[in-house]
Write a protein that holds these residues in place. Structure first.
Motif, short mmCIF file in Angstrom:
data_model
loop_
_atom_site.label_atom_id
_atom_site.label_comp_id
_atom_site.label_asym_id
_atom_site.label_seq_id
_atom_site.Cartn_x
_atom_site.Cartn_y
_atom_site.Cartn_z
N ASN A 58 0.83 -1.21 0.00
CA ASN A 58 0.00 0.00 0.00
C ASN A 58 0.86 1.26 0.00
O ASN A 58 0.54 2.24 -0.68
CB ASN A 58 -0.96 0.00 1.19
CG ASN A 58 -2.13 -0.94 0.97
OD1 ASN A 58 -2.54 -1.18 -0.16
ND2 ASN A 58 -2.66 -1.47 2.05
N ARG A 61 2.14 1.74 -3.50
CA ARG A 61 1.07 2.26 -4.35
C ARG A 61 0.84 3.75 -4.10
O ARG A 61 0.66 4.52 -5.05
CB ARG A 61 -0.22 1.48 -4.12
CG ARG A 61 -0.18 0.08 -4.70
CD ARG A 61 -1.41 -0.72 -4.28
NE ARG A 61 -1.55 -1.89 -5.10
CZ ARG A 61 -2.25 -1.93 -6.24
NH1 ARG A 61 -2.89 -0.88 -6.67
NH2 ARG A 61 -2.30 -3.04 -6.94
N ARG A 69 -4.71 -1.13 -2.31
CA ARG A 69 -5.59 -2.30 -2.39
C ARG A 69 -6.55 -2.26 -1.23
O ARG A 69 -6.18 -1.96 -0.11
CB ARG A 69 -4.78 -3.59 -2.29
CG ARG A 69 -3.98 -3.88 -3.50
CD ARG A 69 -3.24 -5.19 -3.27
NE ARG A 69 -2.59 -5.55 -4.49
CZ ARG A 69 -2.86 -6.66 -5.17
NH1 ARG A 69 -3.72 -7.51 -4.72
NH2 ARG A 69 -2.23 -6.92 -6.28
#
Length: 98
Positions: A58, A61, A69
């Motif tokens: 995460n 990202r 996610r």
């Protein structure tokens, strides 16, 4: 301890496959997962650290500007092993008359 290290390394390898622009590893002494962008990639100028491989994914990202996610699956046994317990807060000191 050896099982925990092996599980951490395996989780880091799996994350490396999902994040090809990053070098990912499991810190055996820290118990944390770490990542840095590979050379030639100007995503973030620092290392990322997280308690679990899912949390590190995460963070990667977010650094890439992609949505994280959704945590729709229950925490895996492996992730639970790598989660640090919350820090204990010491009881406040109350001055007593002297």
């Amino acid at each position: 301890m050896a099982d925990e290290i092996t599980a951490g390394r395996n989780a880091a390898r799996a994350l490396t496959a999902r994040a090809p622009g990053w070098m990912v590893w499991y810190g055996e002494r820290t118990g944390s997962f770490w990542a840095v962008p590979r050379a030639g990639t100007a995503i973030v100028p620092r290392m990322l650290e997280a308690q679990t491989a899912d949390d590190l994914e995460n963070e990667i990202r977010r650094a890439e500007g992609r949505p994280t996610r959704e945590q729709t699956q229950p925490e895996t046994e492996e992730a639970a092993r790598h989660r640090r317990p919350p820090a204990e807060t010491p009881a406040p000191r109350i001055p007593v008359g002297r």
